[in-house]
Design an enzyme around this catalytic site. Structure first.
Site, PDB file in Angstrom:
ATOM      1  N   ILE A 161       0.846  -1.204   0.000  1.00 49.48           N
ATOM      2  CA  ILE A 161       0.000   0.000   0.000  1.00 49.48           C
ATOM      3  C   ILE A 161       0.882   1.256   0.000  1.00 49.48           C
ATOM      4  O   ILE A 161       0.608   2.223  -0.712  1.00 49.48           O
ATOM      5  CB  ILE A 161      -0.988  -0.025   1.187  1.00 49.48           C
ATOM      6  N   THR A 239      -4.065   5.789   7.058  1.00 48.71           N
ATOM      7  CA  THR A 239      -5.045   4.850   6.498  1.00 48.71           C
ATOM      8  C   THR A 239      -4.651   3.422   6.868  1.00 48.71           C
ATOM      9  O   THR A 239      -5.138   2.475   6.252  1.00 48.71           O
ATOM     10  CB  THR A 239      -5.101   4.970   4.954  1.00 48.71           C
ATOM     11  N   ALA A 240      -3.772   3.283   7.863  1.00 38.83           N
ATOM     12  CA  ALA A 240      -3.281   1.937   8.221  1.00 38.83           C
ATOM     13  C   ALA A 240      -4.045   1.409   9.438  1.00 38.83           C
ATOM     14  O   ALA A 240      -5.031   0.684   9.284  1.00 38.83           O
ATOM     15  CB  ALA A 240      -1.785   1.988   8.466  1.00 38.83           C
ATOM     16  N   ARG A 241      -3.608   1.809  10.615  1.00 37.76           N
ATOM     17  CA  ARG A 241      -4.321   1.445  11.831  1.00 37.76           C
ATOM     18  C   ARG A 241      -4.231   2.609  12.805  1.00 37.76           C
ATOM     19  O   ARG A 241      -3.150   3.207  12.985  1.00 37.76           O
ATOM     20  CB  ARG A 241      -3.702   0.201  12.483  1.00 37.76           C
ATOM     21  N   ASP A 265      -8.456   7.799   8.233  1.00 34.97           N
ATOM     22  CA  ASP A 265      -9.492   6.814   7.888  1.00 34.97           C
ATOM     23  C   ASP A 265      -9.600   5.716   8.938  1.00 34.97           C
ATOM     24  O   ASP A 265     -10.522   4.905   8.872  1.00 34.97           O
ATOM     25  CB  ASP A 265      -9.147   6.189   6.516  1.00 34.97           C
ATOM     26  N   GLU A 270     -11.776   2.214  17.220  1.00 38.34           N
ATOM     27  CA  GLU A 270     -12.943   2.512  16.378  1.00 38.34           C
ATOM     28  C   GLU A 270     -14.037   1.460  16.582  1.00 38.34           C
ATOM     29  O   GLU A 270     -13.711   0.302  16.821  1.00 38.34           O
ATOM     30  CB  GLU A 270     -12.529   2.604  14.895  1.00 38.34           C
ATOM     31  N   HIS A 288     -13.215   4.485   8.244  1.00 39.37           N
ATOM     32  CA  HIS A 288     -12.538   3.245   7.796  1.00 39.37           C
ATOM     33  C   HIS A 288     -13.118   2.728   6.477  1.00 39.37           C
ATOM     34  O   HIS A 288     -13.764   1.683   6.422  1.00 39.37           O
ATOM     35  CB  HIS A 288     -12.616   2.165   8.886  1.00 39.37           C
ATOM     36  N   GLY A 290     -11.146   2.473   3.582  1.00 38.45           N
ATOM     37  CA  GLY A 290     -10.026   2.189   2.663  1.00 38.45           C
ATOM     38  C   GLY A 290     -10.347   1.186   1.575  1.00 38.45           C
ATOM     39  O   GLY A 290     -10.032   1.397   0.409  1.00 38.45           O
ATOM     40  N   SER A 291     -10.975   0.089   1.930  1.00 38.86           N
ATOM     41  CA  SER A 291     -11.194  -0.966   0.930  1.00 38.86           C
ATOM     42  C   SER A 291     -12.634  -0.996   0.422  1.00 38.86           C
ATOM     43  O   SER A 291     -13.035  -1.955  -0.240  1.00 38.86           O
ATOM     44  CB  SER A 291     -10.831  -2.323   1.546  1.00 38.86           C
TER      45      SER A 291
HETATM   46  C1  8YV Z   1     -10.968  -3.785   5.736  1.00 39.01           C
HETATM   47  C2  8YV Z   1      -8.571  -3.163   6.445  1.00 39.01           C
HETATM   48  O1  8YV Z   1     -12.047  -3.276   5.109  1.00 39.01           O
HETATM   49  O2  8YV Z   1      -8.063  -5.160   5.321  1.00 39.01           O
HETATM   50  C3  8YV Z   1      -7.797  -4.416   6.235  1.00 39.01           C
HETATM   51  O3  8YV Z   1      -6.843  -4.651   7.007  1.00 39.01           O
HETATM   52  O4  8YV Z   1      -8.173  -2.367   7.212  1.00 39.01           O
HETATM   53  C4  8YV Z   1      -9.859  -2.767   5.794  1.00 39.01           C
HETATM   54  O5  8YV Z   1      -9.617  -2.146   4.606  1.00 39.01           O
HETATM   55  C5  8YV Z   1     -11.434  -4.216   7.056  1.00 39.01           C
HETATM   56  O6  8YV Z   1     -10.389  -4.461   7.884  1.00 39.01           O
HETATM   57  C6  8YV Z   1     -12.341  -5.425   6.895  1.00 39.01           C
HETATM   58  O7  8YV Z   1     -12.019  -6.475   7.740  1.00 39.01           O
END
Ligand code: 8YV
Length: 326
Positions: A161, A239-241, A265, A270, A288, A290-291
């Site tokens: 990423i 955008t990580a943790r 994000d 959270e 959150h 990101g995905s």
């Molecule tokens: C996910 C994420 O949507 O994949 C990860 O580690 O942080 C996110 O983008 C989420 O964790 C779903 O489990």
């Protein structure tokens, strides 16, 4: 003779196409209401299950893993991050763990760029001004933000990423600095400046993007001392943790003006985020996401299923096996 389909518990309500494949290949225990499990209820719901398809936030800590029924042989998380699964505790019970690398790289890097731009250019302040009918017209000094093009971006954690974020930032003619456990090979580095010591990178960051996983080393790594090493007016993007950042320190730096803004994000604890964020105008905050594209969430689900199917249906090693770090 009919063979029993392995039983898999879905801890969350996953996208429809993912649940359709889960249901067709396994004896699926779904969670259509998407209720959140705590440790004891998760262990109870796994009764008779061979596998668990879980997600970030599920408490698969040592205690929950110890309470899982003997039938559970695999945990496939619908995420690339797996800090919510105690992989060592799972290994001790001979439970395999898999994650979903690669498929969410682009979507997450896109959100990282959105956070960078949103924070720098005060996007949410502008949007709120307009939607609350406060916009009385353009003015020469209105909503002036931080210029992005040509600035220096420091990336903490240059994995998939981080590298995708660097590629996006290069289109903005940004100079890329990075810090990572290992220096990247020349072809992947693409001219980015490596800092073996992440602390030494900080003074070079007009923007700092956090793309490192959450580990005991990165926990609250972005603290008051390190924020003070960033140039005045820097922008922090996470955008990580959330746990990689000390929230009190970040909020204090956003209030004092040492940091111009932050684009975030992900949050420690959270969705119960630090109350201090709510009142900050110079924080561009997302829940959150990101995905969160249809394509990516399907790809994540299919990857989790590839792993479950490999082990539970074909008795093969899951392609995305996660190993306990030594
Ligand atoms: C996910 C994420 O949507 O994949 C990860 O580690 O942080 C996110 O983008 C989420 O964790 C779903 O489990």
């Amino acid at each position: 003779m009919t063979t029993r389909k392995p039983r898999v518990l879905a801890t969350r309500h996953f996208p429809p196409d993912v649940e359709a494949r889960l249901t067709s290949n396994f004896d699926a225990v779904l969670n259509p209401e998407d209720r959140l499990f705590d440790g004891p209820s998760l262990a109870k719901a796994s009764d008779g299950c061979d596998g668990i398809m879980c997600a970030a936030g599920d408490p698969l800590n040592a205690e929950t893993i110890a309470a899982l029924p003997a039938s559970v042989r695999m945990i496939a998380t619908f995420s690339v991050g797996y800090e919510h699964v105690d992989v060592g505790a799972a290994a001790r019970r001979k439970i395999l763990v898999s994650n979903t690398p690669d498929v969410l790289t682009d979507a997450t890097a896109d959100i990282a760029m959105l956070c960078l731009l949103g924070a720098a250019r005060r996007a949410h302040e502008g949007a709120a001004m307009l939607r609350t009918h406060q916009w009385v017209g353009w003015s020469p000094t209105q909503l002036m933000g931080v210029h992005v093009t040509g600035k220096r971006l420091g990336i903490l954690g240059m994995g998939r990423i981080g590298q995708a974020m660097a590629d996006r930032a290069r289109a903005f003619r940004m100079t890329i600095h990075y810090s990572n456990r290992n220096r990247l090979p020349h072809d992947l580095e693409k001219g980015a400046i490596f800092h073996a010591d992440p602390e030494a990178m900080l003074p070079h960051c007009d923007f700092l993007s956090i793309n490192a996983p959450m580990t005991s080393t990165t926990r609250k790594w972005v603290n008051a001392e390190r924020i003070a090493r960033l140039p005045k007016g820097a922008v922090v993007v996470n955008t990580a943790r959330g746990g990689v950042v000390d929230d009190d320190a970040l909020i204090a730096a956003l209030k004092s003006g040492h940091l111009a803004s932050a684009g975030i994000d992900v949050f420690d604890g959270e969705p119960k985020i630090h109350q201090g964020y709510y009142g900050l105008e110079n924080a561009f905050l997302l829940p959150h996401m990101g995905s969160a594209t249809v394509e990516t969430r399907n790809a994540m689900g299919f990857k989790a299923l590839d792993n479950l199917e490999a082990y539970l249906l074909k008795e093969q090693s899951p392609p995305d096996l996660v190993r306990a770090s030594s």
